[in-house]
Design an enzyme around this catalytic site. Structure first.
Site, PDB file in Angstrom:
ATOM      1  N   HIS A 188       0.818  -1.217   0.000  1.00  0.00           N
ATOM      2  CA  HIS A 188       0.000   0.000   0.000  1.00  0.00           C
ATOM      3  C   HIS A 188       0.848   1.262   0.000  1.00  0.00           C
ATOM      4  CE1 HIS A 188      -3.229  -2.815   0.760  1.00  0.00           C
ATOM      5  NE2 HIS A 188      -3.948  -1.909   0.130  1.00  0.00           N
ATOM      6  N   GLU A 431     -12.118  -9.835  -4.768  1.00  0.00           N
ATOM      7  CA  GLU A 431     -10.659  -9.843  -4.625  1.00  0.00           C
ATOM      8  C   GLU A 431     -10.157 -11.125  -3.981  1.00  0.00           C
ATOM      9  OE1 GLU A 431      -9.273  -6.553  -2.214  1.00  0.00           O
ATOM     10  OE2 GLU A 431     -10.997  -6.675  -0.888  1.00  0.00           O
ATOM     11  N   ASP A 455      -5.255  -7.989  -4.490  1.00  0.00           N
ATOM     12  CA  ASP A 455      -5.466  -9.131  -3.601  1.00  0.00           C
ATOM     13  C   ASP A 455      -5.856 -10.379  -4.383  1.00  0.00           C
ATOM     14  OD1 ASP A 455      -4.827  -8.370  -0.958  1.00  0.00           O
ATOM     15  OD2 ASP A 455      -6.538  -7.010  -0.974  1.00  0.00           O
ATOM     16  N   CYS A 502     -10.625  -2.067  -9.827  1.00  0.00           N
ATOM     17  CA  CYS A 502      -9.992  -0.964  -9.114  1.00  0.00           C
ATOM     18  C   CYS A 502      -8.599  -1.326  -8.618  1.00  0.00           C
ATOM     19  CB  CYS A 502     -10.866  -0.471  -7.972  1.00  0.00           C
ATOM     20  SG  CYS A 502     -11.122  -1.712  -6.708  1.00  0.00           S
TER      21      CYS A 502
HETATM   22  C1  PEP Z   1      -7.062  -4.710  -4.493  1.00  0.00           C
HETATM   23  O1  PEP Z   1      -6.856  -5.610  -3.662  1.00  0.00           O
HETATM   24  O2  PEP Z   1      -6.853  -4.835  -5.715  1.00  0.00           O
HETATM   25  C2  PEP Z   1      -7.565  -3.406  -4.041  1.00  0.00           C
HETATM   26  C3  PEP Z   1      -7.960  -2.488  -4.892  1.00  0.00           C
HETATM   27  O3  PEP Z   1      -7.549  -3.171  -2.716  1.00  0.00           O
HETATM   28  P1  PEP Z   1      -6.220  -2.856  -1.873  1.00  0.00           P
HETATM   29  O4  PEP Z   1      -5.075  -2.698  -2.827  1.00  0.00           O
HETATM   30  O5  PEP Z   1      -6.482  -1.630  -1.092  1.00  0.00           O
HETATM   31  O6  PEP Z   1      -6.096  -4.082  -1.019  1.00  0.00           O
HETATM   32 MG    MG Z   2      -7.607  -5.413  -1.648  1.00  0.00          MG
END
Ligand code: PEP
Ligand code: MG
Length: 540
Positions: A188, A431, A455, A502
């Site tokens: 992140h 995910e 994920d 996303c």
């Molecule tokens: C993902 O897992 O692709 C997602 C958009 O959520 P994050 O990256 O915040 O886990």
């Molecule tokens: Mg995620």
């Protein structure tokens, strides 16, 4: 000149001075010292350096913010000259034979408590200041510099590692680049760097022991080439400046696409939305002409603080994003804490497999009070525009039904209280492989799907997205991932709901045509990628 290699996690090039990021250690290690005279000398040197720094800050601040606001630095300097404070530190070193770092820390704590117990409001407020000045002295003792966001110059931040909480707390306008020894491209922190549009290199091969010697030196972080240069020679500086100019002109060309549609040559249209971590990122969303917000990672509001944000604070933040997007869709994801996004206040303990552990919707379903507070803020904010609420880490239909039941109750309660609420779309993140495989059933429960490929890749390929050693095994283009995306897309459409992506894969231009062919309705990417994605769609 010294040259290092690293993995680039976001694009761009930055030239500037280095600030070594000092982790705020809550308590320095207590050590016994033999040579107390030497320790007293270290203390004296550190006090002098800290006072000099405060003097400079004071003079600097007078020009920028006026004498009244600059006064705090003068007060801090006076605190470091206070005889009781100094005698207490020296006493601990001489009488107890402890190291200077610990003596300063313990004295700071003691004085802070004394101030906090005073009746006078002015003196009470000094309890925070004495901790602050003590930290400054400790930094001088350890040789680590504060990421001096008080200083006017933006810096290249050099660190062993940065947590998402630390990253989010940095003032973006003061950060030229992130360069870290550890970290993976899918963490992140990397995602934050991309969404802040800040060049970043991880896994850089410098020695941790040497870190402090880089402080203040001029450097270049070239995220395009995966190179980091300290005190570069003229030729490297010249090349970096050229690259900077090229990137600027590429950006200018992309800017000409603002206001145009995301449409292929044969007329197929797709929504291009943006991912954000705070309402403050809405500027970048508007600036890059995104059609909406496809993922507001609300958990960033919960990071880097001592307690969860309350309903009012969350409401203001969601409302601001919704209002500023003026009728364009804003999809806010509920708290996705856990794994690499840690906080102290929820009683989360160390886990052996945090990514497979207590995170996201699992925490919310176990902690209804926390969940309901967020839902109340979301429903109230949704009255101000076009909002959607999205739930992370779904693995079963039962979870979704439970969520809808709680959400429904929250909405009813708000109406009974006479509060204004909206009717936001309710969607889920796909995910986990489980959710993709049962997407036909899940589609009957919700208004939309958003595929979280970060994920989904981690869980499908059994590759920890945080583990830098596994970088080569983290393959989001894997056939298995693309099949799960296709399956999810087909099941969404079969059941009459829309589907977006996303995760980071949404901005992968090698796959744009594949996604358009699959019929994906929306791609949500970091704001800085919106226009390059528009360009790719228009070239299909
Ligand atoms: C993902 O897992 O692709 C997602 C958009 O959520 P994050 O990256 O915040 O886990
Ligand atoms: Mg995620």
């Amino acid at each position: 000149m010294e040259e290092f290699r690293g993995n680039s996690v976001s694009s761009g090039v930055a030239l500037g001075n280095i600030a070594v990021f000092a982790k705020e250690e809550s308590e320095p290690e207590k050590k016994s010292v033999e040579d107390t005279d030497k320790e007293l000398k270290r203390l004296n040197d550190a006090l002098n350096l800290a006072k000099k720094e405060l003097e400079n800050l004071y003079n600097d601040a007078i020009d920028k913010v006026g004498e009244e606001n600059a006064l705090i630095f003068d007060i801090h300097k006076m605190m470091l000259e206070d005889l009781d404070y100094i005698e207490n530190i020296e006493g601990l070193i001489k009488d107890e034979g402890v190291n200077a770092e610990y003596a300063v820390f313990a004295t700071g704590e003691l004085f802070s408590k004394t101030f906090a117990d005073m009746d006078d409001e002015y003196m009470k407020a000094r309890s925070v200041d004495v901790i602050d000045v003590s930290k400054r002295v400790i930094r001088k003792l350890t040789g680590k510099a504060e990421v001096s966001l008080e200083s006017s110059e933006p810096v290249i931040i050099l660190a062993e590692d940065l947590t998402p909480g630390e990253t989010i707390n940095l003032d973006k306008s003061k950060v030229l680049a992130f360069v870290t020894k550890k970290g993976s491209s899918n963490s992140h922190t990397a995602i934050l760097a991309r969404s802040m549009n800040i060049p970043a290199l991880v896994n850089v091969d410098f020695n941790l022991e040497d870190l402090s010697k880089f402080n203040g030196k001029f450097a270049i972080a070239d995220a395009a080439a995966g190179k980091f240069y300290v005190e570069p020679v003229d030729e490297i500086i010249e090349n970096a400046r050229k690259l900077e100019a090229e990137l600027d002109s590429a950006r200018a060309e992309l800017n000409t696409l603002k206001g145009l549609e995301n449409v292929t040559k044969d007329g197929r249209k797709i929504n291009i939305f943006a991912n954000i971590g705070s309402e403050k990122d809405v500027d970048a969303v508007i600036e890059n002409d995104a059609g909406g917000i496809g993922l507001f990672r609300s958990e960033f509001l919960y990071l880097g603080r001592d307690q969860a944000p309350g309903e009012a604070e969350q409401f203001e933040s969601y409302k601001e994003a919704i209002v500023r997007m003026a009728g364009k869709k804003v999809i806010i994801r509920t708290l996705d804490i856990g794994a690499d996004k840690k906080v102290d206040y929820l009683g989360l303990v160390e886990e052996e497999n945090p990514a497979l552990g207590y995170r996201a919707i699992r925490i919310c379903l176990n902690n209804e009070g926390l969940f309901k507070t967020q839902l109340r803020a979301l429903y109230r904010a949704s009255a101000f525009g076009n909002a959607g609420i999205m739930f992370p880490m779904i693995t079963s239909v039962d979870e979704v039904r439970r969520i809808k039941e709680i959400a429904g109750k929250v909405r009813e309660e708000l109406i009974l209280e006479g509060k204004e609420v909206g009717s936001p779309e309710l969607g889920i993140m796909i995910e986990t492989p489980a959710s993709a495989l049962i997407s036909d059933e899940l589609a009957k429960e919700v208004d939309f799907f958003s595929i979280g490929t970060n994920d989904l890749t981690q869980y499908t390929l059994a590759v920890d997205r945080q583990n830098e050693k596994l970088g080569g095994f983290y393959k989001p283009h894997h056939k298995a991932i693309l099949s799960l995306i296709k399956m999810t897309c087909d099941n969404a459409h079969k059941n009459g709901i829309w589907v977006g992506i996303c995760g980071e894969l949404a901005g992968d231009l090698e796959l744009t045509e594949t996604f358009v062919d699959m019929g994906i309705d929306e791609l949500s990417v970091s704001p800085s990628k919106v226009l390059s994605l528009r360009k790719a769609v228009r070239n299909i």
